[in-house]
Scaffold this motif. Sequence first.
Motif, PDB file in Angstrom:
ATOM      1  N   UNK A  26       3.780   7.152  -8.919  1.00  0.00           N
ATOM      2  CA  UNK A  26       3.422   6.225  -7.704  1.00  0.00           C
ATOM      3  C   UNK A  26       5.201   5.676  -7.319  1.00  0.00           C
ATOM      4  N   UNK A  27       5.118   5.303  -6.409  1.00  0.00           N
ATOM      5  CA  UNK A  27       5.887   4.225  -6.000  1.00  0.00           C
ATOM      6  C   UNK A  27       5.341   2.777  -4.838  1.00  0.00           C
ATOM      7  N   UNK A  81       1.152  -4.206   1.969  1.00  0.00           N
ATOM      8  CA  UNK A  81       1.338  -3.800   0.725  1.00  0.00           C
ATOM      9  C   UNK A  81       2.527  -2.221   1.747  1.00  0.00           C
ATOM     10  N   UNK A  82       3.060  -1.026   0.884  1.00  0.00           N
ATOM     11  CA  UNK A  82       2.764   0.071   0.785  1.00  0.00           C
ATOM     12  C   UNK A  82       3.437   0.026  -0.021  1.00  0.00           C
ATOM     13  N   UNK A  83       3.634   1.802  -0.128  1.00  0.00           N
ATOM     14  CA  UNK A  83       4.334   2.836  -1.419  1.00  0.00           C
ATOM     15  C   UNK A  83       3.410   4.509  -1.357  1.00  0.00           C
ATOM     16  N   UNK A  96      -0.201  -6.241  -5.534  1.00  0.00           N
ATOM     17  CA  UNK A  96       0.268  -5.346  -4.600  1.00  0.00           C
ATOM     18  C   UNK A  96       0.402  -5.283  -3.195  1.00  0.00           C
ATOM     19  N   UNK A  97      -0.161  -6.279  -2.857  1.00  0.00           N
ATOM     20  CA  UNK A  97      -0.672  -6.288  -1.297  1.00  0.00           C
ATOM     21  C   UNK A  97      -1.948  -4.866  -1.116  1.00  0.00           C
ATOM     22  N   UNK A  98      -2.069  -4.975   0.240  1.00  0.00           N
ATOM     23  CA  UNK A  98      -3.313  -3.745   0.374  1.00  0.00           C
ATOM     24  C   UNK A  98      -1.959  -2.468   0.957  1.00  0.00           C
ATOM     25  N   UNK A  99      -2.159  -1.922   0.548  1.00  0.00           N
ATOM     26  CA  UNK A  99      -0.890  -0.655   0.928  1.00  0.00           C
ATOM     27  C   UNK A  99      -1.977   0.030   2.067  1.00  0.00           C
TER      28      UNK A  99
END
Length: 407
Positions: free
Chosen positions: A13-14, A231-233, A334-337
């Motif tokens: 994960x990132x 979010x992002x990732x 995380x926010x919405x990725x």
Amino acid sequence: MKRPEIAVTGLGMITPAGNDAASTWEGVLAGVSSARTVPELDGCAVDFACTVTGIDLDDAVGGRTAYRMGKYVKFAVLAAREAVADAGLDPGGWDGSRVSVVVGTSSGGSAALSEQAVVLDRLGAEASSPAGILLTIPNMPAAEIAIQLGATGPSLAPCTACSSGVTALSVARDMLMSGQCDIAVAGATESIVFPVAMTGLARSGAAALPDGDPSRLCRPFAEDRAGLVMGEGAAIMVLERADDALARGAVPRALIAGTGATTDAHHPTSPHPSGKVARAAVDAALRDADWRAEQVDHVNAHGTATPLNDATEAALIARAYPHRPPVTAPKGVLGHCMGAAGAIEAALTVLTLQHQLVPPIANLDAPAPGFDIDCVTKAPRPVAVRRAVSHSFGFGGHNAVIALRLP
């Protein structure tokens, strides 16, 4: 004939909470939002997001190939490397023809497309990147991972909006069960924290708008929930048939017991208010797993912190799991990725099974009145979790649910 069980043998994960699986897990357990003001969004109606920090992506990717990769591709490549290493596999020694790659995304390289459009308009064609197409097309995460790993089996790039990650894991599981591959590298990635996307998010009415500290704005299932925070990732898993994994001495992190998918066919952005079609996806996953609803020990909710989505999902959870298993919603941290969200949340569900801890929902003291669900708040909760489900619901009415269990 008994169908093969599919094991998760590697995890990478990132995310905004950390640059690998372990640090992401610790960040989610801490229950503190990673949202911050983003300088590149200065002047936008929404100028904050949960972003990946503390890493030079080009340096981490290494070599001379980073120039042709969008940020979302770099995320996927780094997460895939971690997952393969975690699985104890050596791409130099495997039969690449038996390795598949399935990596979903929602918006792909839309950030790079926007940037290149500005370059073309202001500076002309000669200033545009020769890698412009590679920076934008949504199959490139799967393609670049396949190139790096020498994986010459099928590679796919599912897009089902915010449920793309669970869709990718479901497709990879089916490929393993049908014998199309022996190893699947699967998950999802996303990076769309850029002015055009953030402006569109604000205009859609789905976003939390500036109101003091950005880290307090994403409040899944709260009475005063104000909307989603971007979010992002990426999250990538290595999947194998459990018997194959055990034969090579690997210890599975978890087993994928079942999946389910439906489509609301109702509205481009709003869920069906009855929640009945999303409930059908839950029921399909439980049937596939051969579980009764009361056997579910934990629910990782989609939990966007938007008024309508949270109300619909809370009602669904109360009906589908009347024994009130503990619920978490990682988007608070995380926010919405977006396209990566389902894969990240499935990965966190694997870690919940392993560590027997349910992470808390950030910024939540108690669920809104009328939400008859057991939300974990303030601190991680030790729970005996043998079976868990993770929900993903996306724009366009895409519903995807994955059921995971201890080996």
